[in-house]
Design a protein around this motif. Structure first.
Motif, PDB file in Angstrom:
ATOM      1  N   ALA A 109       0.834  -1.209   0.000  1.00  0.00           N
ATOM      2  CA  ALA A 109       0.000   0.000   0.000  1.00  0.00           C
ATOM      3  C   ALA A 109       0.868   1.259   0.000  1.00  0.00           C
ATOM      4  CB  ALA A 109      -0.937  -0.005   1.211  1.00  0.00           C
ATOM      5  N   ILE A 110       1.974   1.226   0.733  1.00  0.00           N
ATOM      6  CA  ILE A 110       2.889   2.380   0.752  1.00  0.00           C
ATOM      7  C   ILE A 110       3.456   2.620  -0.648  1.00  0.00           C
ATOM      8  CG2 ILE A 110       5.109   3.230   1.633  1.00  0.00           C
ATOM      9  CD1 ILE A 110       4.493   1.589   4.226  1.00  0.00           C
ATOM     10  N   GLY A 169      -1.356  17.002  -1.173  1.00  0.00           N
ATOM     11  CA  GLY A 169      -2.037  15.932  -0.458  1.00  0.00           C
ATOM     12  C   GLY A 169      -1.446  14.599  -0.856  1.00  0.00           C
ATOM     13  N   SER A 170      -2.296  13.574  -0.856  1.00  0.00           N
ATOM     14  CA  SER A 170      -1.847  12.232  -1.195  1.00  0.00           C
ATOM     15  C   SER A 170      -2.716  11.662  -2.312  1.00  0.00           C
ATOM     16  CB  SER A 170      -1.927  11.325   0.035  1.00  0.00           C
ATOM     17  OG  SER A 170      -1.173  11.861   1.105  1.00  0.00           O
ATOM     18  N   GLY A 171      -2.240  10.599  -2.956  1.00  0.00           N
ATOM     19  CA  GLY A 171      -2.993   9.899  -3.990  1.00  0.00           C
ATOM     20  C   GLY A 171      -2.476   8.479  -4.092  1.00  0.00           C
ATOM     21  N   PHE A 172      -3.180   7.628  -4.849  1.00  0.00           N
ATOM     22  CA  PHE A 172      -2.746   6.225  -4.960  1.00  0.00           C
ATOM     23  C   PHE A 172      -3.232   5.645  -6.279  1.00  0.00           C
ATOM     24  CE2 PHE A 172      -6.785   6.548  -2.877  1.00  0.00           C
ATOM     25  CZ  PHE A 172      -7.567   5.607  -3.532  1.00  0.00           C
ATOM     26  N   PHE A 173      -2.492   4.636  -6.765  1.00  0.00           N
ATOM     27  CA  PHE A 173      -2.801   4.016  -8.052  1.00  0.00           C
ATOM     28  C   PHE A 173      -3.927   2.996  -7.929  1.00  0.00           C
ATOM     29  CE2 PHE A 173       1.724   5.208  -8.564  1.00  0.00           C
ATOM     30  CZ  PHE A 173       1.572   6.079  -9.638  1.00  0.00           C
ATOM     31  N   VAL A 175      -2.315   5.366   4.745  1.00  0.00           N
ATOM     32  CA  VAL A 175      -1.017   5.714   4.173  1.00  0.00           C
ATOM     33  C   VAL A 175      -1.106   7.113   3.584  1.00  0.00           C
ATOM     34  CG1 VAL A 175       0.808   5.000   2.585  1.00  0.00           C
ATOM     35  CG2 VAL A 175      -0.726   3.285   3.569  1.00  0.00           C
ATOM     36  N   GLY A 176      -0.067   7.925   3.783  1.00  0.00           N
ATOM     37  CA  GLY A 176      -0.097   9.262   3.202  1.00  0.00           C
ATOM     38  C   GLY A 176       1.048  10.126   3.666  1.00  0.00           C
ATOM     39  N   ASN A 177       0.837  11.436   3.574  1.00  0.00           N
ATOM     40  CA  ASN A 177       1.899  12.401   3.824  1.00  0.00           C
ATOM     41  C   ASN A 177       1.430  13.467   4.810  1.00  0.00           C
ATOM     42  OD1 ASN A 177       3.735  11.443   1.461  1.00  0.00           O
ATOM     43  ND2 ASN A 177       1.716  11.748   0.540  1.00  0.00           N
ATOM     44  N   ASP A 210      -7.272  -2.232   4.355  1.00  0.00           N
ATOM     45  CA  ASP A 210      -7.496  -3.268   5.360  1.00  0.00           C
ATOM     46  C   ASP A 210      -6.220  -4.094   5.552  1.00  0.00           C
ATOM     47  OD1 ASP A 210      -7.295  -5.088   3.279  1.00  0.00           O
ATOM     48  OD2 ASP A 210      -9.415  -5.617   3.277  1.00  0.00           O
ATOM     49  N   LYS A 211      -6.301  -5.160   6.359  1.00  0.00           N
ATOM     50  CA  LYS A 211      -5.107  -5.944   6.683  1.00  0.00           C
ATOM     51  C   LYS A 211      -4.513  -6.655   5.465  1.00  0.00           C
ATOM     52  CE  LYS A 211      -7.619 -10.077   8.173  1.00  0.00           C
ATOM     53  NZ  LYS A 211      -7.491 -10.733   6.850  1.00  0.00           N
ATOM     54  N   ASP A 212      -5.313  -6.796   4.393  1.00  0.00           N
ATOM     55  CA  ASP A 212      -4.793  -7.390   3.165  1.00  0.00           C
ATOM     56  C   ASP A 212      -4.323  -6.332   2.172  1.00  0.00           C
ATOM     57  OD1 ASP A 212      -5.312 -10.060   3.953  1.00  0.00           O
ATOM     58  OD2 ASP A 212      -7.433  -9.767   3.509  1.00  0.00           O
ATOM     59  N   GLY A 213      -4.326  -5.056   2.602  1.00  0.00           N
ATOM     60  CA  GLY A 213      -3.875  -3.986   1.730  1.00  0.00           C
ATOM     61  C   GLY A 213      -4.914  -3.546   0.711  1.00  0.00           C
TER      62      GLY A 213
END
Lengths: 276, 276, 276
Positions: free
Chosen positions: C88-89, C102-106, C182-184, C239-242
C-alpha cells in the motif's frame, strides 16, 4: 524537557472531564494485574491466554530467535513474566530529580540501562530510578553520553539481578508492524503502555529538506504512531515479543501520531566498549 | 459534563478540514455494515472472515469460558452478532436530555443497564435512551447511584429482550491487551468505536501522590489508551470477546492516550442486591 | 486545504520537545526497512516473519479472494512486496504544487490514480507526484472530478507499470476491524502509516441532524479512528490485506479519533466509463 517542566508545574491544575465528588468511604478492591500469558506459536501467531502454552506449541523456538539476533553476556534473561509487554514494563523505570525526569530501561541483568541523553543532559541534581512495583528509589550513575545520538548509558545501583530488554536489529523492522511504548507520560503516570505501529525510518536529511529545521541529533530515526508526551523520553519502544526497537526521543506538538525514537541498533554503535 | 456542554454549544461550529461544496444530486448507496464474522479459535487466535467458523474450529469453547467467568441469571445471552464488537455496539445506547448526555449499556436482557453516575447526576430533565439502529427513544429510570464510584444502575423501559454485555473480572486483565470503546463521542457521533490497549490499574492513591489533585471518586481505575471525549462517559470498554472491562469515566484534556474507566468488577460490588 | 496551507507556513517553526544540540559528526547507519513478510494463512491468521510463507500455508488462497471481489483488467497485480502494508505504501504518492498538496494512490498498473477532489480543486498550478522511494517527480493529469463526492480520477505520467490497490466492496466491512492509513501528514512526513479501526458508516443525514452543519459532499462516509491531518487527504485507508476501503477526506479539529473517508465503492460509481 521544556515541555516536561511546563507539565510539572501545570499538573496540579490538570483539568479532568468530571470532578463531581462522591462519598468518602474507602472501597477495598482486589483489582490487580493477574497471572496471565501472551505468547507466540511457531508460526508467529499471537495468543492471549490464562494458561501458559503447551511445550509443543511455543517457547524454545522464540527464545532461540532472540539469542540468535542479539547475543548477550548472560546465559538466560531474567524473565519476570511470560507476557512480553509485562516483561517490558518490569524492565522500565522512572527517572526523576527535583527538576524533572523521564524514563529508562535495563539492557542487562546487572543494572546497566539506557535513557535519552536529553533526560540526563545538564542534570545538576543527581537522578533516582523508581522500578516497577517498588517503592525504593535507586541511585543512578551516568556512564557515557553519546556524542551523536540522543542516548545515554547509565547504571542503576541495584544489587539484585534486573530484568532487561533484548535488542532487535533495526534492519529487520516491518513497516506497519505493531509496537508498544512503555514509560511515564507527564512523569505522573507510572508503568504506562500505549500502542501504535512502526511507520517508517525517518531519514536524517528530512529534518532540513522537509521540516526546514536543523536536525537535533545525527543519524536516522524510528518513526512510530503510538502516542507519547513529556516523561516518555528515554523509554523503550518494543515489538510484540518485547524486544527493543527504539528509545523515545522526539515528538511534535502539532500532531501526536508522529513520534521519533533512536534506533535500537545505535546502542551498540555508541557503547560497544562499555557493553563488552 | 462541563466539557460535554461546552461541546454541545460549539458543535454547530465544528471546523472541518475541507468544506468545499460539491454537486447537489443525491447519491444512492448500498454502503452498510455487512454480515461478517470475527471469531476466536481454541488457541485464542482472532479470525476475520465472511463466513462463520466451522464447528470444529470454534464456538462452544468461547461460550463456555464466558459462562464460567461471569455466570448470569439468563440461560443464554441475546446474541445480536457473531462479531463481538458488533454485539457490544448493539448493547450500547445514547443517553440524552435537553441539557446533555452520555452513553450507557445493558447488563441483562430485561433492560437493566449501567452508565456513569456523573452522566445522570443532577439531571433535572429525565433522560431518554436511543438504541443502536433504532429511531425510537425509550424512557430511562434511575434505580441506584453508587456512593463511592462513578456508576449508576438504570433501567431502559423496553419490553423486547435486550442484548447485553458479559462482565469480565478485573483481576484477569493483561497489561497491553487490546480494548475497544463503544459510545457517542461529542454526543453527535453515534455507535462509534475506537480501540487501544489496557495500560494498567491506576491506583486511587496516585490522584493525590502523583497528580496532586483530590480523587474524584473512591477506588482504583482501569487506565486505557483508546481515545475518548465528552459523550463517551458511561459507555463500555470491552475486550476482544466483547466482555465488559470498564465504564468510561475520566479523561485528561492535555493528553488523549490516558483515560480512566471504573473497573467492571465494581458493578457487582455496588449493586449486588439489585442484580440478584 | 486551509489547514494544509496553515501548516506549510508554520512548519519551519514546528516545536520539537527537545532541541538540545549534539555533536556534529555524521553517523553512517544501515538502518533501513528490511525484506520481511506479513502474510495470512488459509484461516485468516496474520503472520509476521522474516521469510515468505511455505506454499502449503498461504498465497494462492488470498489472491483468489481478491480477484473474486474486485476483478480488474490486468491478469496479475504488480506486487511490490508480500507485506500488504508495504504494498500500500508503494502504491501511494505525494501530490504537491507550490501552493499545497495531499496524497494519492494508483488503481491500475498504467498510472491511473485517485485522490480527493479538494486536493486538486482550484489548483492553479499543476501538480507533481512523488512516488515512494523515488526522487523523480512525475506530471499529473486530472481526468475527471466527481460532481457528488470528494473524489478525483487522475493519471500520473509514468511509463513503467505501477503498483496499485485492489478495491474492497464497502458492504463487506466489519465494525471494529483494523485499518491502516497511508499518506503524507503535514505534507512533510512522506510514506507515513498510522493505524486504527473502521468505526462505522457515517450517514450523510447526520451532518445536518447531529452535527448541525451542511454536508460538504453527497453520500455516506467511512468513519475510522486512525489519526490523520492535513496532507493525508486523498490517501488510502486499507485493510489488513492492503485492499482499499476508503479515500481520506474529512477530519475534525476537535478530536482526532473521528475521521471520514469516501467509501471505496464510490470510485466505480463515479468513474465507471473511465475505468472500462
Amino acid at each position: 524537557m521544556g515541555r516536561v517542566k511546563e507539565w510539572l508545574m501545570k499538573r496540579r491544575f490538570l483539568e479532568i472531564f468530571c470532578m463531581l465528588l462522591a462519598g468518602v468511604c474507602f472501597l477495598s478492591t482486589g483489582a490487580t494485574a493477574g497471572k496471565t500469558y501472551i505468547w507466540h506459536d511457531k508460526d508467529g501467531n499471537v495468543h492471549f491466554s490464562d494458561r501458559p502454552p503447551h511445550p509443543d506449541q511455543a517457547g524454545s523456538d522464540i527464545q532461540e530467535r532472540q539469542f540468535k539476533e542479539a547475543p548477550r553476556p548472560e546465559a538466560k534473561p531474567i524473565t519476570i513474566s511470560d507476557n512480553p509487554i509485562e516483561h517490558a514494563i518490569q524492565s522500565t523505570f522512572r527517572l526523576t530529580n527535583r527538576k524533572g525526569g523521564g524514563s529508562g530501561f535495563f539492557i542487562n541483568d546487572k543494572g546497566l540501562a539506557i535513557t535519552a541523553k536529553h533526560v540526563v543532559q545538564g542534570a545538576t541534581y543527581s537522578m533516582k530510578a523508581e522500578l516497577a512495583g517498588q517503592k525504593k528509589k535507586y541511585s543512578v550513575k551516568i556512564i557515557k553520553k553519546s556524542r551523536k545520538n540522543d542516548l545515554a548509558l547509565i547504571r542503576v545501583m541495584i544489587k539484585k539481578p534486573t530484568p532487561y530488554l533484548e535488542i532487535r536489529k533495526t534492519d529487520t523492522l516491518i513497516r506497519g508492524e505493531p509496537v508498544w511504548v512503555v514509560g511515564n507520560p507527564l512523569l505522573a503516570f507510572k508503568e504506562t503502555v500505549t500502542s501504535g505501529i512502526f511507520s517508517r525510518i525517518f531519514p536524517e536529511k528530512d529534518f532540513k529538506k522537509e521540516l526546514k529545521v536543523k536536525a537535533p541529533y545525527k543519524g536516522d530515526w524510528i518513526q512510530f504512531s503510538a502516542s507519547v508526551i513529556g516523561g516518555n523520553s528515554g523509554g523503550p519502544v518494543v515489538d510484540k515479543d518485547g524486544r527493543l526497537i527504539g528509545v523515545v526521543s522526539l515528538g511534535f506538538k502539532a500532531y501526536n501520531a508522529i513520534n521519533l525514537a533512536v534506533p535500537a541498533s545505535y546502542i551498540e554503535k555508541n557503547f560497544a566498549t562499555q557493553l563488552k
